[in-house]
Design a protein around this motif. Structure first.
Motif, PDB file in Angstrom:
ATOM      1  N   GLN A  47      40.710 -25.561 130.093  1.00 35.63           N
ATOM      2  CA  GLN A  47      39.964 -25.145 128.909  1.00 35.63           C
ATOM      3  C   GLN A  47      38.680 -25.965 128.781  1.00 35.63           C
ATOM      4  O   GLN A  47      37.618 -25.412 128.488  1.00 35.63           O
ATOM      5  CB  GLN A  47      40.822 -25.311 127.657  1.00 35.63           C
ATOM      6  N   LEU A  48      38.768 -27.270 128.998  1.00 30.32           N
ATOM      7  CA  LEU A  48      37.569 -28.111 128.939  1.00 30.32           C
ATOM      8  C   LEU A  48      36.566 -27.710 130.013  1.00 30.32           C
ATOM      9  O   LEU A  48      35.356 -27.683 129.773  1.00 30.32           O
ATOM     10  CB  LEU A  48      37.947 -29.585 129.097  1.00 30.32           C
ATOM     11  N   GLN A  49      37.054 -27.381 131.202  1.00 26.47           N
ATOM     12  CA  GLN A  49      36.166 -26.955 132.280  1.00 26.47           C
ATOM     13  C   GLN A  49      35.491 -25.627 131.922  1.00 26.47           C
ATOM     14  O   GLN A  49      34.293 -25.452 132.156  1.00 26.47           O
ATOM     15  CB  GLN A  49      36.964 -26.819 133.572  1.00 26.47           C
ATOM     16  N   ASP A  50      36.247 -24.688 131.354  1.00 27.69           N
ATOM     17  CA  ASP A  50      35.680 -23.408 130.948  1.00 27.69           C
ATOM     18  C   ASP A  50      34.632 -23.601 129.867  1.00 27.69           C
ATOM     19  O   ASP A  50      33.568 -22.960 129.899  1.00 27.69           O
ATOM     20  CB  ASP A  50      36.779 -22.465 130.446  1.00 27.69           C
ATOM     21  N   GLU A  51      34.889 -24.476 128.901  1.00 28.27           N
ATOM     22  CA  GLU A  51      33.920 -24.752 127.841  1.00 28.27           C
ATOM     23  C   GLU A  51      32.668 -25.412 128.394  1.00 28.27           C
ATOM     24  O   GLU A  51      31.561 -25.116 127.957  1.00 28.27           O
ATOM     25  CB  GLU A  51      34.543 -25.626 126.761  1.00 28.27           C
ATOM     26  N   ALA A  52      32.836 -26.268 129.357  1.00 32.01           N
ATOM     27  CA  ALA A  52      31.686 -26.947 129.960  1.00 32.01           C
ATOM     28  C   ALA A  52      30.793 -25.954 130.698  1.00 32.01           C
ATOM     29  O   ALA A  52      29.569 -26.105 130.718  1.00 32.01           O
ATOM     30  CB  ALA A  52      32.153 -28.044 130.908  1.00 32.01           C
ATOM     31  N   GLN A  53      31.354 -24.926 131.271  1.00 31.11           N
ATOM     32  CA  GLN A  53      30.573 -23.914 131.969  1.00 31.11           C
ATOM     33  C   GLN A  53      29.789 -23.052 130.993  1.00 31.11           C
ATOM     34  O   GLN A  53      28.748 -22.512 131.344  1.00 31.11           O
ATOM     35  CB  GLN A  53      31.485 -23.042 132.838  1.00 31.11           C
ATOM     36  N   LEU A  54      30.278 -22.899 129.765  1.00 34.15           N
ATOM     37  CA  LEU A  54      29.595 -22.087 128.777  1.00 34.15           C
ATOM     38  C   LEU A  54      28.410 -22.802 128.137  1.00 34.15           C
ATOM     39  O   LEU A  54      27.489 -22.157 127.637  1.00 34.15           O
ATOM     40  CB  LEU A  54      30.582 -21.653 127.682  1.00 34.15           C
ATOM     41  N   LEU A  55      28.441 -24.141 128.161  1.00 32.39           N
ATOM     42  CA  LEU A  55      27.351 -24.910 127.554  1.00 32.39           C
ATOM     43  C   LEU A  55      26.122 -24.871 128.440  1.00 32.39           C
ATOM     44  O   LEU A  55      26.226 -24.961 129.656  1.00 32.39           O
ATOM     45  CB  LEU A  55      27.786 -26.361 127.340  1.00 32.39           C
TER      46      LEU A  55
END
Length: 58
Positions: A47-55
């Motif tokens: 989830q943290l990796q997915d959020e980091a890709q969206l930023l």
């Protein structure tokens, strides 16, 4: 009637089985909790990796 020595060994076998069975059950329970913990950790990391890709990159 069984000789006293064989009766004693029967009690020893029953007690040993009871103790070992309880220990194995506790180990299985701890393993299930550990696996659940590791799955939750992997989901959180994903989830943290997915959020980091969206930023946007700064």
């Amino acid at each position: 009637m069984a000789p006293p020595g064989s009766r004693r060994w029967a009690y020893v076998r029953v007690m040993a089985g009871t103790i070992l069975g309880g220990a194995l059950e506790r180990m299985e329970e701890r393993l299930r909790r550990y696996e659940a913990h590791m799955l939750a950790k992997a989901r959180e990391a994903q989830q943290l990796q997915d959020e980091a890709q969206l930023l946007p990159d700064s």
